[in-house]
Design a protein around this motif. Structure first.
Motif, mmCIF file in Angstrom:
data_model
loop_
_atom_site.group_PDB
_atom_site.id
_atom_site.type_symbol
_atom_site.label_atom_id
_atom_site.label_comp_id
_atom_site.label_asym_id
_atom_site.label_seq_id
_atom_site.Cartn_x
_atom_site.Cartn_y
_atom_site.Cartn_z
ATOM 1 N N ASN A 321 8.477 7.466 7.989
ATOM 2 C CA ASN A 321 8.192 6.079 7.621
ATOM 3 C C ASN A 321 6.889 5.598 8.260
ATOM 4 O O ASN A 321 6.047 4.969 7.614
ATOM 5 C CB ASN A 321 9.335 5.161 8.066
ATOM 6 C CG ASN A 321 10.573 5.313 7.216
ATOM 7 O OD1 ASN A 321 10.550 5.964 6.175
ATOM 8 N ND2 ASN A 321 11.679 4.720 7.653
ATOM 9 N N THR A 324 3.742 7.115 6.699
ATOM 10 C CA THR A 324 3.539 6.672 5.315
ATOM 11 C C THR A 324 3.064 5.224 5.284
ATOM 12 O O THR A 324 2.233 4.845 4.451
ATOM 13 C CB THR A 324 4.821 6.842 4.494
ATOM 14 O OG1 THR A 324 5.313 8.176 4.640
ATOM 15 C CG2 THR A 324 4.567 6.571 3.013
ATOM 16 N N LEU A 325 3.566 4.418 6.210
ATOM 17 C CA LEU A 325 3.075 3.043 6.318
ATOM 18 C C LEU A 325 1.622 3.014 6.775
ATOM 19 O O LEU A 325 0.829 2.174 6.322
ATOM 20 C CB LEU A 325 3.950 2.255 7.291
ATOM 21 C CG LEU A 325 5.337 1.854 6.768
ATOM 22 C CD1 LEU A 325 6.236 1.403 7.912
ATOM 23 C CD2 LEU A 325 5.223 0.759 5.711
ATOM 24 N N ARG A 329 -1.144 3.993 2.208
ATOM 25 C CA ARG A 329 -1.377 2.768 1.430
ATOM 26 C C ARG A 329 -2.057 3.046 0.091
ATOM 27 O O ARG A 329 -1.628 2.538 -0.950
ATOM 28 C CB ARG A 329 -2.217 1.776 2.241
ATOM 29 C CG ARG A 329 -1.484 1.113 3.387
ATOM 30 C CD ARG A 329 -2.327 0.004 3.981
ATOM 31 N NE ARG A 329 -1.607 -0.743 5.012
ATOM 32 C CZ ARG A 329 -1.982 -1.930 5.461
ATOM 33 N NH1 ARG A 329 -3.072 -2.508 4.968
ATOM 34 N NH2 ARG A 329 -1.287 -2.535 6.395
ATOM 35 N N CYS A 332 0.271 4.935 -2.370
ATOM 36 C CA CYS A 332 1.283 4.034 -2.942
ATOM 37 C C CYS A 332 0.662 3.125 -4.001
ATOM 38 O O CYS A 332 1.244 2.924 -5.084
ATOM 39 C CB CYS A 332 1.932 3.187 -1.846
ATOM 40 S SG CYS A 332 3.034 4.102 -0.746
ATOM 41 N N SER A 381 2.202 -0.505 2.328
ATOM 42 C CA SER A 381 2.966 0.449 1.535
ATOM 43 C C SER A 381 4.331 -0.100 1.141
ATOM 44 O O SER A 381 4.914 0.343 0.142
ATOM 45 C CB SER A 381 3.151 1.757 2.321
ATOM 46 O OG SER A 381 1.912 2.313 2.685
ATOM 47 N N LEU A 382 4.857 -1.035 1.915
ATOM 48 C CA LEU A 382 6.163 -1.641 1.636
ATOM 49 C C LEU A 382 6.081 -3.156 1.832
ATOM 50 O O LEU A 382 5.278 -3.629 2.642
ATOM 51 C CB LEU A 382 7.237 -1.084 2.579
ATOM 52 C CG LEU A 382 7.784 0.312 2.326
ATOM 53 C CD1 LEU A 382 8.756 0.699 3.451
ATOM 54 C CD2 LEU A 382 8.487 0.415 0.979
ATOM 55 N N SER A 387 9.358 -3.077 5.459
ATOM 56 C CA SER A 387 8.505 -2.451 6.467
ATOM 57 C C SER A 387 9.094 -2.618 7.865
ATOM 58 O O SER A 387 9.120 -1.671 8.661
ATOM 59 C CB SER A 387 7.100 -3.049 6.395
ATOM 60 O OG SER A 387 6.269 -2.489 7.383
ATOM 61 N N PHE A 449 7.167 4.662 -2.176
ATOM 62 C CA PHE A 449 6.982 4.965 -0.757
ATOM 63 C C PHE A 449 7.523 6.358 -0.432
ATOM 64 O O PHE A 449 6.852 7.162 0.229
ATOM 65 C CB PHE A 449 7.710 3.901 0.068
ATOM 66 C CG PHE A 449 7.580 4.051 1.549
ATOM 67 C CD1 PHE A 449 6.428 3.666 2.215
ATOM 68 C CD2 PHE A 449 8.638 4.545 2.304
ATOM 69 C CE1 PHE A 449 6.319 3.783 3.594
ATOM 70 C CE2 PHE A 449 8.540 4.666 3.683
ATOM 71 C CZ PHE A 449 7.381 4.288 4.327
#
Length: 597
Positions: A321, A324-325, A329, A332, A381-382, A387, A449
């Protein structure tokens, strides 16, 4: 002196100009790529391939041109490596290492097309058709393909999934599979035979069959073959969470049938596959906890209950997580905004840029550094609520459910979402963690995501490569009764690893595990020790990404390959099998022969 990729015999060198001339005559001059810069995005995949044996990359503009091209290659006795979208993660459709013959790669990228059958209950799919294209075609008709966006690589082809026994996220459908295909097999005499098992009358002669197939000149209503056009048994198999064997894995003999699992050992022109009713109502839940037992109990209780199987149940660890955050970006955003065809073009552009960066002695990380810098001004990304939850717990599960689509239950009905929500609320009252019921926007963001995570991890490794050694990625299938999914490495393995990243298809017990090694770690030795650790746990590998050039094909899979390709001329070496003609254990010196091609 034995022939090798770096020292083609004089006789073979003389044949190449004639081979290239004949290929150009049937596919067009612009569709025969001979320079290294042109070939780069085809010969280079997710793992670095090292070979000088490739004499051409051919992109046939029609099925008839493809048929003619493979027969020219057979006459010249060269190796053929067929490639659909080049989205594989184990190098299974790219050349690798030393060969005893010249290599011609054939890319199917110009051979798109989909034909609807039986009021869209089934499809005939041509080589370049992607999962996302099928999804777009079927959506207005209330249907969807075997896999959907989020359950496979962006731009992945349908036929590539069939040939590699790809699994994906969807719990009820299992690996991509069909017993209905039209394919060319090179027999023991070295001649290609065209085999039509589509269940459709397309004509008599090969070129007539292929013209009718490409143009759709055949009856669109035929006998229903849904039982042969998909995996009918997986939804029952996955529920048996007391079994001591995995639900699905690449070496599983029950998933091998002609084109299915063929991994490039035949040339597939089309497959016939089933479609599925699109749910009228879906709901996504996001479950997070710091206690692995919360997820273990949830999986076991759900699968043993009368609840309908979820559409998907995806696991991500906090470490995945976080990267990826921070590093996903732009991926996504592109997945939300761009069609799959554009994303595929971007991947090919990136591969070509890599060639020139290497040629000009510039840092290969330059594109990633620029994109990472630009991504800082892009949306997160979320959404903020998700997030925060994604960073606050160690273990995360994305569960999507739908009303009335579980074929393994006779009583599946329009109350499946409500029943699942009640179960999850009760479960989370008993265990630690939090349950978030997602809006439609949040659901879409979570699935994108999840799909962007691997690309984010690759970028993280590229931009921080000076801190780490090699990256080792594995694709494993745990026994259905295993409870040790939250891996704890033995001390001697822990000492060789800097970081680990885990995610996977949780109800299927298929995990994708990535290990960033210490700079001093011997990657080859670590992999051997890691696979031995997997063997102790009765884990099968690979689970769904094909053996490629990374994993050995077990006995039944190897025999399947040999039956399909007795001369070992199509994608030799797949599954770390022999690369030499006629499956010899070693190459032999090539004899000069004036009568040779």
């Amino acid at each position: 002196m034995m022939p090798n990729a770096n020292s083609l015999s004089e006789n073979r060198q003389k044949r190449i100009p004639r081979l290239l001339a004949e290929l150009k005559a049937v596919v067009g001059v612009s569709n025969v790529l001979i320079s290294r810069s042109q070939q780069q995005s085809y010969v280079q995949g997710a793992i670095k391939a090292v070979t000088d044996a490739t004499v051409a990359v051919v992109t046939p503009p029609s099925l008839v041109a493809l048929w003619r091209a493979i027969n020219i290659c057979a006459d010249a006795d060269v190796i053929i490596i067929a490639q659909a979208a080049n989205t594989g993660l184990t190098g299974g459709s790219t050349p690798n290492g030393e060969y005893d013959r010249s290599v011609v790669m054939i890319s199917m990228q110009l051979l798109g097309g989909v034909h609807l059958l039986n009021d869209a209950a089934e499809l005939v799919v041509l080589p370049a058709a992607t999962l996302q294209q099928l999804e777009t075609t079927l959506a207005p008709l209330g249907r969807e393909p075997h896999s959907v966006l989020g359950s496979s690589c962006v731009g992945a082809s349908v036929i590539g999934g069939i040939c590699n026994s790809s699994g994906g996220m969807l719990v009820q459908r299992g690996p991509a599979y069909t017993e209905m295909a039209l394919f060319a097999r090179r027999n023991a005499s070295g001649v290609f035979e065209l085999i039509n098992h589509l269940g459709l009358d397309l004509g008599t002669h090969p070129e007539e069959i292929l013209k009718n197939l490409q143009t759709g000149r055949f009856q669109k209503q035929s006998d229903s073959t849904s039982s042969k056009a998909c995996n009918q048994h997986y939804q029952y198999k996955v529920r048996d969470c007391d079994a001591d064997t995995p639900a699905r894995f690449n070496n599983d003999a029950s998933g091998l049938y002609e084109a299915s699992g063929s991994a490039g050992k035949v040339i597939v022109f089309a497959v016939r596959v089933a479609t599925f009713a699109k749910p009228k109502q879906e709901q996504t839940f996001y479950i997070s906890s710091d206690d692995a037992d919360t997820l273990t109990a949830l999986r076991q209780q759900w699968l043993k209950s009368e609840l309908a199987l979820p559409v998907l149940a995806e696991y991500m660890h906090k470490d995945y997580n976080d990267i990826t955050l921070d590093y996903g970006r732009d991926t996504c955003l592109s997945m939300r905004k761009l069609p799959a065809s554009k994303i595929g073009s971007l991947y090919r552009l990136q591969a070509t840029m890599g060639y020139y960066l290497d040629k000009w002695h510039l840092p290969k990380t330059l594109p990633d550094r620029i994109l990472q810098l630009i991504s800082r001004v892009m949306p997160s990304s979320l959404p903020a609520s998700l997030s925060t939850q994604a960073r606050s717990y160690q273990y995360h599960l994305i569960i999507k459910v739908a009303d009335g689509i579980d074929g393994s239950r006779s009583n599946s009905n329009d109350d499946d979402i409500a029943a699942a929500q009640t179960f999850l609320q009760h479960h989370m009252q008993q265990y630690q963690g939090t349950l978030h019921t997602c809006t439609e926007t949040e659901s879409q963001a979570l699935l994108v995501f999840r799909s962007a995570a691997t690309a984010a991890m690759f970028r993280y490794h590229n931009l921080n490569h000076t801190e780490f050694g090699e990256l080792l990625s594995t694709d494993i299938a745990l026994p259905r009764n295993a409870v040790d999914w939250d891996e704890v490495l033995p001390k001697h393995l822990q000492e060789q690893v800097s970081k680990t990243f885990y995610l996977g298809h949780f109800f299927c017990h298929v995990l994708h595990q990535d290990y960033l090694l210490h700079p001093t770690t011997n990657a080859k030795q670590f992999k051997e020790e890691l696979l031995a650790f997997y063997d102790q746990r009765h884990i099968e590998y690979p689970a769904e990404h094909n053996v490629g050039h990374m994993y050995p094909a077990k006995a039944e899979l190897k025999q399947f390959y040999k039956k399909l390709d007795p001369t070992n001329s199509l994608n030799p070496g797949i599954g770390q099998t022999e690369k030499w003609k006629n499956w010899r254990s070693s190459p032999i010196k090539e004899k000069l022969n004036d009568e040779c091609y």
